[in-house]
Design an enzyme around this catalytic site. Structure first.
Site, PDB file in Angstrom:
ATOM      1  N   TYR A   1       7.423  -6.363   3.483  1.00 35.26           N
ATOM      2  CA  TYR A   1       6.246  -5.707   4.073  1.00 35.26           C
ATOM      3  C   TYR A   1       5.362  -6.758   4.755  1.00 35.26           C
ATOM      4  CZ  TYR A   1       1.501  -3.949   4.445  1.00 35.26           C
ATOM      5  OH  TYR A   1       0.252  -3.645   4.928  1.00 35.26           O
TER       6      TYR A   1
ATOM      7  N   ASN B   1       4.147   9.786   5.043  1.00 34.69           N
ATOM      8  CA  ASN B   1       3.327   9.409   3.879  1.00 34.69           C
ATOM      9  C   ASN B   1       1.952  10.063   3.956  1.00 34.69           C
ATOM     10  OD1 ASN B   1       3.028   7.972   1.427  1.00 34.69           O
ATOM     11  ND2 ASN B   1       1.781   6.429   2.461  1.00 34.69           N
TER      12      ASN B   1
ATOM     13  N   TYR C   1      -4.332   7.441   5.226  1.00 36.58           N
ATOM     14  CA  TYR C   1      -5.601   7.099   4.566  1.00 36.58           C
ATOM     15  C   TYR C   1      -6.605   6.489   5.549  1.00 36.58           C
ATOM     16  CZ  TYR C   1      -8.684   4.235   1.557  1.00 36.58           C
ATOM     17  OH  TYR C   1      -9.760   3.615   0.959  1.00 36.58           O
TER      18      TYR C   1
ATOM     19  N   ASN D   1       0.195   1.953  -6.554  1.00 35.34           N
ATOM     20  CA  ASN D   1       0.396   0.511  -6.753  1.00 35.34           C
ATOM     21  C   ASN D   1      -0.939  -0.209  -6.758  1.00 35.34           C
ATOM     22  OD1 ASN D   1       3.302   0.425  -6.611  1.00 35.34           O
ATOM     23  ND2 ASN D   1       3.082   0.943  -4.433  1.00 35.34           N
TER      24      ASN D   1
ATOM     25  N   SER E   1      -2.912  -7.528   7.845  1.00 37.28           N
ATOM     26  CA  SER E   1      -3.302  -7.628   6.447  1.00 37.28           C
ATOM     27  C   SER E   1      -3.543  -9.078   6.067  1.00 37.28           C
ATOM     28  CB  SER E   1      -2.156  -7.052   5.607  1.00 37.28           C
ATOM     29  OG  SER E   1      -2.305  -7.429   4.269  1.00 37.28           O
TER      30      SER E   1
ATOM     31  N   ARG F   1       1.735  -9.794 -12.331  1.00 43.36           N
ATOM     32  CA  ARG F   1       2.671  -9.093 -11.432  1.00 43.36           C
ATOM     33  C   ARG F   1       3.246 -10.126 -10.456  1.00 43.36           C
ATOM     34  NH1 ARG F   1       0.161  -4.248  -7.836  1.00 43.36           N
ATOM     35  NH2 ARG F   1      -0.961  -6.003  -6.925  1.00 43.36           N
TER      36      ARG F   1
ATOM     37  N   THR G   1      -2.383 -10.358   3.733  1.00 45.82           N
ATOM     38  CA  THR G   1      -1.119 -10.834   3.163  1.00 45.82           C
ATOM     39  C   THR G   1      -0.433 -11.865   4.070  1.00 45.82           C
ATOM     40  OG1 THR G   1       0.932 -10.092   2.148  1.00 45.82           O
ATOM     41  CG2 THR G   1       0.307  -8.952   4.103  1.00 45.82           C
TER      42      THR G   1
ATOM     43  N   GLY H   1       4.378 -12.171  -7.397  1.00 49.49           N
ATOM     44  CA  GLY H   1       3.874 -12.214  -6.021  1.00 49.49           C
ATOM     45  C   GLY H   1       2.358 -12.182  -5.912  1.00 49.49           C
TER      46      GLY H   1
ATOM     47  N   ASP I   1       1.797  11.109  14.248  1.00 47.41           N
ATOM     48  CA  ASP I   1       2.161  10.748  12.878  1.00 47.41           C
ATOM     49  C   ASP I   1       3.441  11.505  12.546  1.00 47.41           C
ATOM     50  OD1 ASP I   1       2.120  10.480   9.922  1.00 47.41           O
ATOM     51  OD2 ASP I   1       0.081   9.726  10.245  1.00 47.41           O
TER      52      ASP I   1
ATOM     53  N   LYS J   1       4.437  -7.543   8.888  1.00 51.55           N
ATOM     54  CA  LYS J   1       3.106  -7.670   9.509  1.00 51.55           C
ATOM     55  C   LYS J   1       3.024  -8.970  10.309  1.00 51.55           C
ATOM     56  CE  LYS J   1       1.091  -3.912   8.239  1.00 51.55           C
ATOM     57  NZ  LYS J   1       0.770  -2.906   9.243  1.00 51.55           N
TER      58      LYS J   1
ATOM     59  N   LYS K   1       3.872   0.800   3.853  1.00 52.63           N
ATOM     60  CA  LYS K   1       2.997  -0.233   3.276  1.00 52.63           C
ATOM     61  C   LYS K   1       3.261  -0.551   1.803  1.00 52.63           C
ATOM     62  CE  LYS K   1      -0.562   2.991   1.826  1.00 52.63           C
ATOM     63  NZ  LYS K   1      -1.953   3.295   1.634  1.00 52.63           N
TER      64      LYS K   1
HETATM   65  P1  NAD Z   1      -0.900   5.391   5.056  1.00 44.62           P
HETATM   66  O1  NAD Z   1       0.499   5.380   4.562  1.00 44.62           O
HETATM   67  O2  NAD Z   1      -1.878   6.286   4.393  1.00 44.62           O
HETATM   68  O3  NAD Z   1      -0.929   5.679   6.621  1.00 44.62           O
HETATM   69  C1  NAD Z   1       0.106   5.315   7.483  1.00 44.62           C
HETATM   70  C2  NAD Z   1       0.460   6.544   8.313  1.00 44.62           C
HETATM   71  O4  NAD Z   1       1.508   6.203   9.230  1.00 44.62           O
HETATM   72  C3  NAD Z   1       0.973   7.697   7.450  1.00 44.62           C
HETATM   73  O5  NAD Z   1       0.286   8.869   7.818  1.00 44.62           O
HETATM   74  C4  NAD Z   1       2.453   7.792   7.816  1.00 44.62           C
HETATM   75  O6  NAD Z   1       2.927   9.124   7.726  1.00 44.62           O
HETATM   76  C5  NAD Z   1       2.463   7.255   9.229  1.00 44.62           C
HETATM   77  N1  NAD Z   1       3.730   6.656   9.673  1.00 44.62           N
HETATM   78  C6  NAD Z   1       4.467   5.721   9.025  1.00 44.62           C
HETATM   79  N2  NAD Z   1       5.553   5.401   9.755  1.00 44.62           N
HETATM   80  C7  NAD Z   1       5.480   6.128  10.900  1.00 44.62           C
HETATM   81  C8  NAD Z   1       6.298   6.246  12.053  1.00 44.62           C
HETATM   82  N3  NAD Z   1       7.438   5.536  12.160  1.00 44.62           N
HETATM   83  N4  NAD Z   1       5.922   7.076  13.033  1.00 44.62           N
HETATM   84  C9  NAD Z   1       4.781   7.806  12.928  1.00 44.62           C
HETATM   85  N5  NAD Z   1       3.983   7.752  11.866  1.00 44.62           N
HETATM   86  C10 NAD Z   1       4.316   6.924  10.856  1.00 44.62           C
HETATM   87  O7  NAD Z   1      -1.421   3.869   5.016  1.00 44.62           O
HETATM   88  P2  NAD Z   1      -2.884   3.285   5.231  1.00 44.62           P
HETATM   89  O8  NAD Z   1      -3.351   2.743   3.933  1.00 44.62           O
HETATM   90  O9  NAD Z   1      -3.711   4.256   5.963  1.00 44.62           O
HETATM   91  O10 NAD Z   1      -2.539   2.039   6.152  1.00 44.62           O
HETATM   92  C11 NAD Z   1      -2.640   2.106   7.557  1.00 44.62           C
HETATM   93  C12 NAD Z   1      -2.168   0.781   8.139  1.00 44.62           C
HETATM   94  O11 NAD Z   1      -2.969  -0.273   7.597  1.00 44.62           O
HETATM   95  C13 NAD Z   1      -0.722   0.436   7.781  1.00 44.62           C
HETATM   96  O12 NAD Z   1      -0.123  -0.184   8.903  1.00 44.62           O
HETATM   97  C14 NAD Z   1      -0.867  -0.565   6.651  1.00 44.62           C
HETATM   98  O13 NAD Z   1       0.223  -1.451   6.581  1.00 44.62           O
HETATM   99  C15 NAD Z   1      -2.143  -1.289   7.049  1.00 44.62           C
HETATM  100  N6  NAD Z   1      -2.831  -1.899   5.901  1.00 44.62           N
HETATM  101  C16 NAD Z   1      -3.200  -1.120   4.844  1.00 44.62           C
HETATM  102  C17 NAD Z   1      -3.814  -1.696   3.737  1.00 44.62           C
HETATM  103  C18 NAD Z   1      -4.201  -0.858   2.543  1.00 44.62           C
HETATM  104  O14 NAD Z   1      -4.471  -1.432   1.484  1.00 44.62           O
HETATM  105  N7  NAD Z   1      -4.252   0.464   2.642  1.00 44.62           N
HETATM  106  C19 NAD Z   1      -4.070  -3.090   3.722  1.00 44.62           C
HETATM  107  C20 NAD Z   1      -3.701  -3.852   4.840  1.00 44.62           C
HETATM  108  C21 NAD Z   1      -3.081  -3.238   5.930  1.00 44.62           C
HETATM  109  N1  UDP Z   2      -3.973  -4.802 -10.395  1.00 41.16           N
HETATM  110  C1  UDP Z   2      -3.880  -4.575 -11.756  1.00 41.16           C
HETATM  111  N2  UDP Z   2      -3.286  -3.415 -12.175  1.00 41.16           N
HETATM  112  C2  UDP Z   2      -2.800  -2.480 -11.315  1.00 41.16           C
HETATM  113  C3  UDP Z   2      -2.908  -2.725  -9.921  1.00 41.16           C
HETATM  114  C4  UDP Z   2      -3.494  -3.903  -9.505  1.00 41.16           C
HETATM  115  O1  UDP Z   2      -4.304  -5.396 -12.577  1.00 41.16           O
HETATM  116  O2  UDP Z   2      -2.250  -1.462 -11.766  1.00 41.16           O
HETATM  117  C5  UDP Z   2      -4.630  -6.048  -9.926  1.00 41.16           C
HETATM  118  C6  UDP Z   2      -3.727  -6.950  -9.095  1.00 41.16           C
HETATM  119  O3  UDP Z   2      -3.018  -7.838  -9.952  1.00 41.16           O
HETATM  120  C7  UDP Z   2      -4.739  -7.660  -8.193  1.00 41.16           C
HETATM  121  C8  UDP Z   2      -5.814  -6.594  -7.968  1.00 41.16           C
HETATM  122  O4  UDP Z   2      -5.681  -5.673  -9.039  1.00 41.16           O
HETATM  123  O5  UDP Z   2      -5.339  -8.754  -8.883  1.00 41.16           O
HETATM  124  C9  UDP Z   2      -5.659  -5.852  -6.635  1.00 41.16           C
HETATM  125  O6  UDP Z   2      -4.342  -5.350  -6.546  1.00 41.16           O
HETATM  126  P1  UDP Z   2      -3.903  -4.336  -5.388  1.00 41.16           P
HETATM  127  O7  UDP Z   2      -2.453  -4.000  -5.608  1.00 41.16           O
HETATM  128  O8  UDP Z   2      -4.862  -3.209  -5.318  1.00 41.16           O
HETATM  129  O9  UDP Z   2      -4.093  -5.196  -4.053  1.00 41.16           O
HETATM  130  P2  UDP Z   2      -3.372  -6.544  -3.550  1.00 41.16           P
HETATM  131  O10 UDP Z   2      -2.453  -7.035  -4.613  1.00 41.16           O
HETATM  132  O11 UDP Z   2      -2.663  -6.111  -2.337  1.00 41.16           O
HETATM  133  O12 UDP Z   2      -4.485  -7.484  -3.266  1.00 41.16           O
END
Ligand code: NAD
Ligand code: UDP
Length: 353
Positions: A151, A37, A13, A200, A126, A294, A128, A296, A33, A155, A86
């Site tokens: 997770y 995922n 993504y 999620n 993140s 939920r 988080t 956490g 990649d 990080k 993730k």
């Molecule tokens: P995503 O799953 O869409 O992208 C991750 C990519 O990494 C995927 O294409 C997957 O195939 C690839 N991948 C996973 N493990 C691998 C491995 N061992 N070797 C090679 N490729 C591998 O996720 P995203 O939402 O694009 O997230 C990208 C990064 O940002 C991740 O590290 C995630 O933890 C971090 N992040 C995402 C969010 C979010 O909400 N999307 C928030 C905070 C941090």
């Molecule tokens: N949330 C919700 N219903 C869902 C998914 C998320 O009410 O099906 C709420 C969740 O409790 C939080 C907000 O939306 O308050 C963002 O959640 P998300 O999982 O997108 O991100 P994160 O929890 O990682 O901040």
């Protein structure tokens, strides 16, 4: 060999949007990649938008021979590291897989970088990693806490690993980017978030209710100490997020060591505000009901983006209406995500850029 940026997880993504932004900024890009995922179709679409093709190598960051091959056959200048797993719930069920993939994978990557004398790294962390009681708006100096799941811990472990690395060798230039809640899609509607199974995260869930794939959104709790009782988060458009990566790449050129920046807008929105904004942008109504909290989840979380503004010259530009319009355009143009196209149809592995 042209010099280029290596993007790990570039088919995913955020990685696909970053690959596009890097190509559009004139960089050559190598994507690695393992497609665990994601789909290669995202990169075919990136090429279509950019009018240029990133080089794609299918492989795993945990495989040191693969990484050695990548670094020895390309002149990599910097690495933007997205590859990782993730899903919080999966991480509770399969902690070893998460630590192996996210922590060991990063360790292998850093070793390969060091061997190849590539010391510029941008890492996807993140919000988080901040403690549960962190005061909003959250500053980078807020203490990191004890994440509630493997997770989040993976990080934090990577952040600590990178801190040790930067301290051990002054050649490293590392940006740790702590994302708040990335949402939305490229305005073309060609690339976006394509979650596996039932989403999620809030916005993909809302979009799938609107398109009729899912019946009803469960709002996890309406008794939080927030203005309307539902959880508040700092949602950031993925286009703004990836621009932050480009700025970070440029700034670490002149800023050695380890740098941490929040990537958020500095504004929080509640779940109910998100639903209303989505309905307005899409013209669809979203069915919802209140469900228990939920496990956490915290009440509210938003960034103080001042450090990124001062040091990166970066600020989020796009508001809630753009996030919603772009998320809906992607969802409505691609109701089944990338899966309606057979993978690998458009972009040959290892294709030259
Ligand atoms: P995503 O799953 O869409 O992208 C991750 C990519 O990494 C995927 O294409 C997957 O195939 C690839 N991948 C996973 N493990 C691998 C491995 N061992 N070797 C090679 N490729 C591998 O996720 P995203 O939402 O694009 O997230 C990208 C990064 O940002 C991740 O590290 C995630 O933890 C971090 N992040 C995402 C969010 C979010 O909400 N999307 C928030 C905070 C941090
Ligand atoms: N949330 C919700 N219903 C869902 C998914 C998320 O009410 O099906 C709420 C969740 O409790 C939080 C907000 O939306 O308050 C963002 O959640 P998300 O999982 O997108 O991100 P994160 O929890 O990682 O901040």
């Amino acid at each position: 060999m042209n010099s280029c940026v290596l993007v790990t997880g570039g088919a995913g993504y955020i990685g696909s949007h970053a690959t596009l932004a890097l190509l559009q900024a004139g960089h050559d890009v190598v994507v690695i990649d393992n497609l665990c995922n994601s789909s290669q179709e995202s990169l075919a679409r990136v090429s279509k938008i950019a009018g240029r093709t990133p080089k794609f190598l299918e492989g795993d960051i945990r495989e040191s021979d693969f990484l050695r091959h990548v670094f020895s056959t390309h002149r990599i200048e910097a690495v933007v590291h997205f590859a990782g797993l993730k899903a919080v719930n999966d991480s509770l069920r399969q902690p070893l897989l998460y630590y192996h993939n996210n922590v060991n994978g990063t360790l292998q990557l850093c070793e390969a970088m060091s061997e190849a004398a590539v010391f510029r790294l941008v890492f996807s962390s993140s919000a988080t990693v901040y403690g549960e009681g962190a005061q909003v708006p959250i500053r980078e100096a807020s203490p990191t806490g004890v994440p509630t799941n493997p997770y989040g811990r993976s990080k934090l472990m990577v952040e600590e690993l990178l801190r040790d690395l930067a301290q051990s060798d002054a050649r490293w230039r590392i940006a740790i980017l702590r994302y708040f809640n990335p949402v939305g899609a490229h305005p073309s509607g060609l690339i976006g978030e394509d979650p596996n199974g039932i989403p999620n995260n809030l916005l993909p869930y809302i979009s799938q209710v609107a398109i009729g794939k899912l019946k009803q959104l469960q709002i996890f709790g309406d008794d939080y100490p927030t203005p309307d009782g539902t959880g508040v988060r700092d949602y950031i458009h993925v286009q703004d997020l990836v621009n932050g990566h480009l700025k970070a790449l440029a700034v670490i050129d002149r800023k050695p060591g380890l740098n941490v920046w929040n990537l958020g807008t500095g504004r929080g929105y509640s779940v109910l505000q998100m639903i209303r904004a989505f309905e307005e942008a899409s013209g669809r109504s979203v069915s919802w009901q209140i469900a228990p909290r939920r496990g956490g989840d915290i009440a509210e979380c938003w960034a103080d983006p001042a450090k990124a503004s001062a040091e990166l010259g970066w600020e989020a530009q796009l508001g809630l209406s753009e996030m919603m319009a772009d998320a809906w355009r992607w969802q409505s143009k691609n109701p089944r995500g990338y899966s309606s196209v057979s993978h690998g149809q458009h972009l040959a592995n290892d294709a030259d850029s």
